[in-house]
Design an enzyme around this catalytic site. Sequence first.
Site, PDB file in Angstrom:
ATOM      1  N   HIS A  70     104.740  93.013  81.859  1.00 31.77           N
ATOM      2  CA  HIS A  70     105.500  93.849  82.799  1.00 31.77           C
ATOM      3  C   HIS A  70     106.484  93.012  83.605  1.00 31.77           C
ATOM      4  O   HIS A  70     107.514  93.528  84.043  1.00 31.77           O
ATOM      5  CB  HIS A  70     104.540  94.585  83.738  1.00 31.77           C
ATOM      6  CG  HIS A  70     103.908  95.781  83.105  1.00 31.77           C
ATOM      7  ND1 HIS A  70     103.808  97.004  83.737  1.00 31.77           N
ATOM      8  CD2 HIS A  70     103.352  95.961  81.882  1.00 31.77           C
ATOM      9  CE1 HIS A  70     103.218  97.871  82.935  1.00 31.77           C
ATOM     10  NE2 HIS A  70     102.929  97.254  81.802  1.00 31.77           N
ATOM     11  N   ASP A  71     106.180  91.742  83.805  1.00 29.56           N
ATOM     12  CA  ASP A  71     107.122  90.860  84.487  1.00 29.56           C
ATOM     13  C   ASP A  71     108.326  90.576  83.596  1.00 29.56           C
ATOM     14  O   ASP A  71     109.474  90.773  83.997  1.00 29.56           O
ATOM     15  CB  ASP A  71     106.426  89.550  84.877  1.00 29.56           C
ATOM     16  CG  ASP A  71     107.365  88.593  85.597  1.00 29.56           C
ATOM     17  OD1 ASP A  71     108.218  89.062  86.383  1.00 29.56           O
ATOM     18  OD2 ASP A  71     107.244  87.368  85.385  1.00 29.56           O
ATOM     19  N   ASP A  78     110.321  86.196  85.625  1.00 31.47           N
ATOM     20  CA  ASP A  78     110.743  85.568  86.883  1.00 31.47           C
ATOM     21  C   ASP A  78     109.838  85.917  88.055  1.00 31.47           C
ATOM     22  O   ASP A  78     110.218  85.736  89.219  1.00 31.47           O
ATOM     23  CB  ASP A  78     112.185  85.969  87.212  1.00 31.47           C
ATOM     24  CG  ASP A  78     112.335  87.471  87.476  1.00 31.47           C
ATOM     25  OD1 ASP A  78     111.358  88.225  87.249  1.00 31.47           O
ATOM     26  OD2 ASP A  78     113.427  87.893  87.912  1.00 31.47           O
ATOM     27  N   GLU A  92     108.982  96.343  92.405  1.00 31.82           N
ATOM     28  CA  GLU A  92     108.488  96.753  91.088  1.00 31.82           C
ATOM     29  C   GLU A  92     107.010  97.128  91.114  1.00 31.82           C
ATOM     30  O   GLU A  92     106.584  98.086  90.459  1.00 31.82           O
ATOM     31  CB  GLU A  92     108.687  95.621  90.072  1.00 31.82           C
ATOM     32  CG  GLU A  92     110.123  95.322  89.724  1.00 31.82           C
ATOM     33  CD  GLU A  92     110.235  94.086  88.826  1.00 31.82           C
ATOM     34  OE1 GLU A  92     109.257  93.796  88.090  1.00 31.82           O
ATOM     35  OE2 GLU A  92     111.276  93.412  88.862  1.00 31.82           O
ATOM     36  N   ASN A  98     103.312 100.398  87.357  1.00 35.42           N
ATOM     37  CA  ASN A  98     102.675  99.137  87.750  1.00 35.42           C
ATOM     38  C   ASN A  98     101.515  99.310  88.728  1.00 35.42           C
ATOM     39  O   ASN A  98     100.855  98.329  89.082  1.00 35.42           O
ATOM     40  CB  ASN A  98     103.712  98.202  88.386  1.00 35.42           C
ATOM     41  CG  ASN A  98     104.623  97.569  87.354  1.00 35.42           C
ATOM     42  OD1 ASN A  98     104.256  97.412  86.191  1.00 35.42           O
ATOM     43  ND2 ASN A  98     105.832  97.216  87.769  1.00 35.42           N
ATOM     44  N   ASP A 240      89.654  99.948  72.498  1.00 36.38           N
ATOM     45  CA  ASP A 240      88.735  99.866  71.367  1.00 36.38           C
ATOM     46  C   ASP A 240      87.343  99.517  71.892  1.00 36.38           C
ATOM     47  O   ASP A 240      87.137  99.418  73.102  1.00 36.38           O
ATOM     48  CB  ASP A 240      89.224  98.881  70.295  1.00 36.38           C
ATOM     49  CG  ASP A 240      89.310  97.437  70.782  1.00 36.38           C
ATOM     50  OD1 ASP A 240      88.437  97.005  71.564  1.00 36.38           O
ATOM     51  OD2 ASP A 240      90.240  96.719  70.370  1.00 36.38           O
ATOM     52  N   THR A 242      85.617  96.854  71.847  1.00 34.93           N
ATOM     53  CA  THR A 242      85.396  95.506  72.387  1.00 34.93           C
ATOM     54  C   THR A 242      86.467  95.241  73.443  1.00 34.93           C
ATOM     55  O   THR A 242      87.350  94.408  73.259  1.00 34.93           O
ATOM     56  CB  THR A 242      85.447  94.444  71.276  1.00 34.93           C
ATOM     57  OG1 THR A 242      86.707  94.557  70.572  1.00 34.93           O
ATOM     58  CG2 THR A 242      84.319  94.648  70.279  1.00 34.93           C
TER      59      THR A 242
END
Length: 319
Positions: A70-71, A78, A92, A98, A240, A242
């Site tokens: 997401h960064d 940054d 953000e 987020n 899933d 695991t």
Amino acid sequence: MGKEAVGLVVLATMVVMSSAGFDFGGSNGLSMQYYVMNCPLADQIVKGTVNAALQADPTLAASLVRMHFHDCFIQGCDASVLLDSTKDNTAEKDSPGNLSLRGYEVIDDAKDKLEQQCPGVVSCADIVAMAARDAVFFAGGPVYEIPKGRKDGKRSKIEDTINLPSPFLNASELIRTFGQRGFSAQEMVALSGAHTLGVARCSSFNSRLSNPDPTMMDTNFATSLSKTCAAGDKAEQPFDMTRNTFDNLYYNTLSRKTGLLFSDQTLYSNPKTRNVVNGYAFNQAMFFLDFQQAMVKMGRLDVKEGSQGEVRQNCRKLN
């Protein structure tokens, strides 16, 4: 350990890595040996901090990998996702996409330790990239090295997060979105494999449950998800079985029509990506190799150099 001993250890490590074929040249201002002289223990400090946090809460591995993604996808790698909102700016991290991010305190902890060891040297952006790498390995995934030298950005605005890939995109839209960042369809499918870790909230997939498409979702799976989501939009379902282990099981779920998000399952329904999914489902080693290469590539997205950025003293605010 004295400075001379540390220097010998670092030199020996560089020789071994060089003989193993690691690229020590700079690219986009990044370099494998970026901290070798001014903060040689940077990697060890971050890894120790991450491992301690994951031993206490293994579910944070998924969050640290997701944080890096997401960064990088917004304004480049940054650390813009770490900045707190101010009275004059909504950052953000407060966007809907987020709000479920976790693990900020792990980055803060690593930053505090690095500031004690070598003040003003290691960027928050590099810490995020290193933490994701260490989280993947802790969870059983591939070990890989990343170049460093990213600077921390000075912009973080909620409106920029409109460019985050949505869980409602189809494969063609994902191919286009990732292609705009320079990734091939295969690299996009490899990066999607990060969903082998963690959970999704019902708000991300419950629209699929009102009238399930049997070509896109197993009927029994849809029934099970409906029971889970009866608890509300914030109820969670693992991608899933695991959820804390980095493996290729995610791809096997797609072939069984038990992919959680529409954007996951569409990778199997689209002929342009189905063969890649099948390949990773059959060959975990191939997935690991392609994933680590795609992660290194992602970590080079739009990095800030020189006066474009800074090294924050506190990852949550500008200097």
